[in-house]
Design a protein around this motif. Structure first.
Motif, short mmCIF file in Angstrom:
data_model
loop_
_atom_site.label_atom_id
_atom_site.label_comp_id
_atom_site.label_asym_id
_atom_site.label_seq_id
_atom_site.Cartn_x
_atom_site.Cartn_y
_atom_site.Cartn_z
N THR A 103 -40.11 18.12 19.60
CA THR A 103 -39.85 16.75 19.15
C THR A 103 -39.61 16.76 17.64
O THR A 103 -40.34 17.41 16.89
CB THR A 103 -41.04 15.84 19.47
OG1 THR A 103 -41.30 15.87 20.88
CG2 THR A 103 -40.76 14.40 19.05
N ALA A 104 -38.57 16.06 17.21
CA ALA A 104 -38.24 15.96 15.79
C ALA A 104 -38.17 14.50 15.40
O ALA A 104 -37.53 13.70 16.10
CB ALA A 104 -36.92 16.65 15.48
N ARG A 105 -38.83 14.16 14.28
CA ARG A 105 -38.83 12.79 13.80
C ARG A 105 -38.49 12.76 12.31
O ARG A 105 -38.94 13.63 11.57
CB ARG A 105 -40.20 12.13 14.00
CG ARG A 105 -40.62 12.00 15.45
CD ARG A 105 -41.91 11.20 15.54
NE ARG A 105 -42.32 10.99 16.92
CZ ARG A 105 -43.19 11.72 17.57
NH1 ARG A 105 -43.76 12.76 16.95
NH2 ARG A 105 -43.52 11.46 18.81
N PRO A 106 -37.73 11.77 11.87
CA PRO A 106 -37.42 11.68 10.44
C PRO A 106 -38.61 11.17 9.65
O PRO A 106 -39.36 10.31 10.11
CB PRO A 106 -36.26 10.67 10.40
CG PRO A 106 -36.43 9.85 11.63
CD PRO A 106 -37.04 10.74 12.67
N LEU A 107 -38.79 11.72 8.47
CA LEU A 107 -39.83 11.25 7.56
C LEU A 107 -39.41 11.57 6.13
O LEU A 107 -38.45 12.30 5.90
CB LEU A 107 -41.19 11.87 7.89
CG LEU A 107 -41.35 13.40 7.86
CD1 LEU A 107 -41.60 13.93 6.46
CD2 LEU A 107 -42.51 13.81 8.76
N THR A 108 -40.15 11.00 5.20
CA THR A 108 -39.91 11.27 3.78
C THR A 108 -41.08 12.06 3.23
O THR A 108 -42.23 11.60 3.31
CB THR A 108 -39.73 9.97 3.00
OG1 THR A 108 -38.63 9.23 3.56
CG2 THR A 108 -39.45 10.25 1.53
N LEU A 109 -40.81 13.24 2.71
CA LEU A 109 -41.86 14.12 2.19
C LEU A 109 -41.58 14.39 0.72
O LEU A 109 -40.57 15.02 0.38
CB LEU A 109 -41.89 15.42 3.00
CG LEU A 109 -42.97 16.43 2.63
CD1 LEU A 109 -44.35 15.83 2.85
CD2 LEU A 109 -42.80 17.70 3.46
N VAL A 201 -41.21 2.70 11.26
CA VAL A 201 -39.81 2.68 10.82
C VAL A 201 -39.39 4.10 10.52
O VAL A 201 -40.19 4.94 10.12
CB VAL A 201 -39.61 1.81 9.55
CG1 VAL A 201 -39.88 0.34 9.85
CG2 VAL A 201 -40.53 2.28 8.42
N PRO A 202 -38.10 4.43 10.74
CA PRO A 202 -37.64 5.78 10.43
C PRO A 202 -37.80 6.07 8.95
O PRO A 202 -37.69 5.19 8.10
CB PRO A 202 -36.16 5.74 10.83
CG PRO A 202 -36.05 4.60 11.80
CD PRO A 202 -37.07 3.60 11.36
N GLY A 203 -38.07 7.33 8.64
CA GLY A 203 -38.20 7.74 7.26
C GLY A 203 -39.51 7.34 6.63
O GLY A 203 -39.63 7.27 5.41
N ALA A 204 -40.53 7.07 7.46
CA ALA A 204 -41.82 6.67 6.91
C ALA A 204 -42.44 7.82 6.15
O ALA A 204 -42.24 8.98 6.49
CB ALA A 204 -42.75 6.23 8.05
#
Length: 489
Positions: A103-109, A201-204
């Motif tokens: 599973t791949a999910r967008p996030l901000t790191l 929300v995407p990019g959390a």
């Protein structure tokens, strides 16, 4: 069949090479520039026999390439627009592979857009973060090499790319709209139950605090022993704490799907309330949802054991809660005057059917059940000849009886004006009784020709299933046949 390179890795995410050229994944016949032209005799003898099949094969290969590229183009566009919520790779190409799903999910790191990968093995999970570009390459390399199914979830659509055993690709697309009927009415609630860590929300941000529908400082949690006097979670109650939050999350989405606003008066009955964890939690959520505005709530927890009824009512009094009470009884003896939300978790055997019947008869907007102890249908079931080799194992017959029982329950709910789904409530490591039936009442008249045709089709499906398994009686069907027709919403 290709073997996934991750099979030799024991404690890390699989090593994935850069994304291969998509053209290498299909066998495209060489063109005239790639091979010597045939001789006159060869052309005369073989043109009619081989040219058409080769052209047909090349067309199929190009079509497969186009399907795959469309999927990854949509992924790239969705990531750029911020609409992608997650990508799931499943169905391993190699049977018995230790790596079961990715599973791949967008996030901000640290200010950089990333894809957070979770590699799910049989006995462990491995997490790895990659920049967006290399993450897309990893997904492209894994699809076809390790997995044959890819599912892209976005806010407005879903894409599913499937590869057959022969390497052929098929792309399916479904739009995700507002809850206007069919499965959409319960989609959000089911998604909430099945995805514990999906960001809102995407990019959390990666280091965000996980959203909880209840705070640990909520007074009733201390009164029921979930937290201590300092509002710290009691370690032994960690699983119950997770279950409570997941229940409220699912119910929140169901309330939204049913169109029950934050100030709507509600009559709720929770049959088999037990110690009242979920009953208290729902009351707290509904009260806070009104944000201080007056809201008429009548929430009743119904429980057979008098000692638990006293315990819960004492907690209600200590916490000074209004609109919440507990009464002694069961689904057969307690008949509510009005019912908007009906809950019956872990109602044993036909008690689930009595609860469903109560909700349908009262025209409840939401019906939520978690059935267990499926005893009524199993003795009636006759093994169809085709299934005998599988069902002669006792465990398989029990699982089949459970599936048939709950499947028929969902069909009856659909026939009586609800959008119903059967799904996993929380993961098995938190509770062994984790199946849930959630039904949201459809709006609009039930006597229109399309609605009547739909109901006739559903009842015909029920009859066909009963004949197939030799089922003579289903408790819910008997109860519905003996009561007055529920009034349409």
């Amino acid at each position: 069949m290709r073997h996934c390179p991750s099979r030799s890795r024991s404690d890390a995410a699989p090593a994935v090479s850069p994304a291969p050229d998509h053209r290498a994944l299909v066998d495209i016949p060489p063109t005239s520039s790639d091979s010597a032209p045939p001789t006159t005799s060869e052309a005369g003898a073989g043109a009619g026999a081989s040219a058409a099949p080769r052209l047909q094969e090349g067309g199929r290969a190009l079509a497969d390439l186009a399907q795959r590229e469309r999927f990854f183009d949509a992924l790239a566009q969705g990531l750029a627009q911020g609409s992608v919520t997650r990508v799931v790779l499943s169905k391993p190409c190699t049977k018995g592979d230790d790596l079961e799903r990715v599973t791949a999910r967008p996030l901000t790191l640290r200010g950089e857009a990333c894809l957070s990968f979770v590699y799910k093995y049989r006995t462990r999970d491995v997490t790895k973060n990659e920049p967006i570009a290399s993450g897309q390459q990893t997904l492209a390399a894994l699809l076809g090499e390790c997995f044959s199914h890819a599912h892209l979830f976005a806010r407005d659509a879903e894409l599913q790319l499937m590869m057959s055993r022969k390497g052929r690709y098929t792309l399916h697309r479904a739009r995700v709209g507002l809850a206007t009927g069919g499965e959409d009415a319960t989609r959000a609630a089911v998604a909430a139950a099945g995805d514990d860590d999906l960001p809102p929300v995407p990019g959390a941000p990666h280091d965000r605090q996980k959203h909880r529908f209840l705070g640990l400082d909520t007074p009733f949690l201390a009164a029921l022993g979930v937290t201590d006097a300092r509002h710290a979670l009691v370690p032994a109650m960690a699983r119950k704490w997770k279950q409570i939050n997941k229940f409220v999350e699912v119910m929140a989405h169901a309330l939204e799907s049913a169109g029950l606003g934050s100030d709507a008066p509600l009559n709720v009955v929770d049959f088999g309330a037990g110690k009242g964890y979920l009953t208290f939690a729902l009351h707290d959520y509904l009260r806070r949802q009104a944000q201080g505005a007056p809201r008429a709530l009548d929430i009743v927890g119904v429980e057979l054991r008098p000692d638990l009824v006293r315990l819960c009512n004492d907690a209600v009094a200590r916490c000074g809660l209004e609109g919440l009470r507990f009464e002694a009884g069961d689904v057969g003896s307690f008949v509510p005057a009005r019912l908007d939300v009906m809950i019956a978790l872990h109602a044993c055997d036909t008690a689930t059917d009595h609860a469903l019947h109560t909700g349908i008869r009262a025209g409840a907007a939401i019906i939520m059940c978690s059935p267990c102890c499926h005893k009524q249908i199993r003795p009636q079931m006759q093994m169809p000849p085709l299934l005998k080799p599988m069902l002669h194992h006792g465990i398989h017959l029990g699982q089949q009886a459970e599936m048939v029982t709950d499947g028929l329950r969902a069909l009856f709910l659909e026939a009586y004006g609800y959008d119903a789904q059967v799904f996993e409530f929380v993961a098995l490591e938190h509770t062994s009784k984790n199946k849930m039936i959630l039904a949201v009442r459809r709006g609009g008249p039930a006597d229109t020709p399309p609605a009547q045709r739909r109901r006739a089709e559903l009842l015909a499906q029920i009859d066909e299933i009963k004949r197939f398994y030799g089922i003579r009686e289903h408790a819910l069907e008997t109860l519905l046949a003996g009561s007055a027709e529920p009034q349409p919403a």
